[in-house]
Design a protein around this motif. Structure first.
Motif, PDB file in Angstrom:
ATOM      1  N   GLY A  73      40.562  39.478  51.630  1.00 22.00           N
ATOM      2  CA  GLY A  73      40.636  39.111  50.219  1.00 22.00           C
ATOM      3  C   GLY A  73      39.973  40.076  49.268  1.00 22.00           C
ATOM      4  O   GLY A  73      40.013  39.870  48.050  1.00 22.00           O
ATOM      5  N   PHE A  89      45.030  44.372  48.889  1.00 22.11           N
ATOM      6  CA  PHE A  89      43.972  43.470  49.313  1.00 22.11           C
ATOM      7  C   PHE A  89      43.872  43.515  50.837  1.00 22.11           C
ATOM      8  O   PHE A  89      44.881  43.472  51.542  1.00 22.11           O
ATOM      9  N   THR A 110      53.149  33.296  52.140  1.00 24.08           N
ATOM     10  CA  THR A 110      53.468  33.624  50.751  1.00 24.08           C
ATOM     11  C   THR A 110      54.477  32.673  50.110  1.00 24.08           C
ATOM     12  O   THR A 110      54.257  32.209  48.976  1.00 24.08           O
ATOM     13  N   PRO A 114      53.088  37.471  43.401  1.00 27.81           N
ATOM     14  CA  PRO A 114      52.576  36.152  43.017  1.00 27.81           C
ATOM     15  C   PRO A 114      53.547  35.480  42.055  1.00 27.81           C
ATOM     16  O   PRO A 114      54.449  36.122  41.510  1.00 27.81           O
ATOM     17  N   THR A 155      51.758  42.987  44.684  1.00 25.28           N
ATOM     18  CA  THR A 155      50.417  43.185  45.243  1.00 25.28           C
ATOM     19  C   THR A 155      50.534  43.648  46.688  1.00 25.28           C
ATOM     20  O   THR A 155      51.238  43.036  47.486  1.00 25.28           O
ATOM     21  N   PHE A 186      46.499  33.303  45.106  1.00 23.92           N
ATOM     22  CA  PHE A 186      45.498  34.091  45.830  1.00 23.92           C
ATOM     23  C   PHE A 186      44.498  33.199  46.562  1.00 23.92           C
ATOM     24  O   PHE A 186      44.041  33.539  47.662  1.00 23.92           O
ATOM     25  N   GLN A 187      44.191  32.064  45.971  1.00 20.77           N
ATOM     26  CA  GLN A 187      43.303  31.142  46.676  1.00 20.77           C
ATOM     27  C   GLN A 187      43.930  30.661  47.978  1.00 20.77           C
ATOM     28  O   GLN A 187      43.250  30.565  49.007  1.00 20.77           O
ATOM     29  N   HIS A 244      40.054  32.651  48.154  1.00 25.35           N
ATOM     30  CA  HIS A 244      39.139  33.054  47.099  1.00 25.35           C
ATOM     31  C   HIS A 244      38.499  31.849  46.404  1.00 25.35           C
ATOM     32  O   HIS A 244      39.191  30.884  46.074  1.00 25.35           O
ATOM     33  N   LEU A 273      38.259  36.384  40.985  1.00 29.17           N
ATOM     34  CA  LEU A 273      38.406  35.987  42.376  1.00 29.17           C
ATOM     35  C   LEU A 273      37.168  36.435  43.125  1.00 29.17           C
ATOM     36  O   LEU A 273      36.662  37.545  42.901  1.00 29.17           O
TER      37      LEU A 273
END
Length: 264
Positions: free
Chosen positions: A13, A84, A96, A121, A127, A164-165, A170, A186
């Motif tokens: 992350g 990341f 995803t 995202p 990303t 992202f969490q 995160h 984050l």
């Protein structure tokens, strides 16, 4: 933001790497050499072209790569990419869609260096995800000439934060802004590692490189052909004294690659 560090392996992350895809690698090398003092080592690609590894002393800090054929056919401008770190890039790719995003590329093994994935995202902002093999990421972080911060500017900030969490676990900290919006950071193990903020335009990652003096670096960049988009601006600490925490600027390189500077 993370403290100055050069970890041998980045945690799941954490932003760990940045590279730029550009139509003229040699011209880009000249530009970034003038701005950051990078030295380069050329490496062959399977299609007979080459990419350039950027170094500060013996530390690998970035790559300047040629555009892929699709980018070239579109006449696309240069683009900086952020990656990341992931313990398992394939697992991130598999998760995803349920997180509301889309896999754009991969997973693909890059020889023995690692496994790469690109994901979108919700709201956009492609990303990179990198599972380290022999290449663990940038050899310096939050130091002059090296990757220092990244923030996603997106029309769907809440959805992006949730994305992202779910993928990386995160934690977050939210900072109210004067315009009524929120800047979200984050976090990994209590340290802020990246930001997410609202934007009206198409989503994009803003990638920051550390410099000792923003104003001086802007002058060097302009002399080398850069366009100044924002700044230099002073960043103030979020406390009663509002002490200056550094300065920033955002530039566009001669081939259209947008990047930012952060005084460290």
């Amino acid at each position: 933001m993370p403290e100055n560090a050069s970890p041998p392996r980045y945690r799941h992350g954490e932003p760990c790497w940045a590279d730029v895809q550009t139509r003229d690698v040699e011209a880009a090398k000249d530009f970034y050499r003038a701005v950051f003092g990078w030295r380069f080592q050329d490496m062959p690609t399977p299609d007979g072209r080459s990419y350039a590894q950027a170094y500060l002393d013996d530390d690998l800090v970035a790559v300047v790569a040629p555009q892929n054929p699709h980018q070239e056919s579109l006449g696309a401008e240069a683009q900086w990419n952020i990656y990341f770190a992931a313990d398992d890039a394939r697992a991130v790719a598999g998760e995803t869609p349920s997180a509301g995003g889309a896999v754009q590329f991969g997973p693909e093994e890059v020889a023995d260096t690692g496994v790469m994935v690109f994901v979108d995202p919700p709201g956009g902002g492609t990303t990179g995800v990198w599972q380290a093999g022999t290449h663990t990421g940038t050899g310096r972080y939050n130091q002059p000439g090296a990757l220092s911060w990244a923030e996603l500017l997106t029309p769907e900030p809440q959805a992006a934060v949730g994305f992202f969490q779910q993928l990386f676990g995160h934690e977050v900290t939210e900072y109210p802004q004067d315009d009524g919006g929120t800047y979200t950071t984050l976090m990994v193990n209590g340290a802020e590692v990246a930001g997410v903020a609202a934007a009206e335009e198409a989503a994009t990652w803003q990638i920051y490189f550390g410099v000792a003096d923003v104003a001086d670096t802007v002058r060097k960049a302009v002399a080398a052909g850069a366009q100044v988009l924002i700044g230099p601006e002073t960043v103030e600490a979020d406390d009663d004294e509002a002490e200056a925490a550094g300065a920033t600027a955002t530039l566009k390189d001669p081939q259209g690659g947008v990047f930012s500077l952060l005084e460290v």
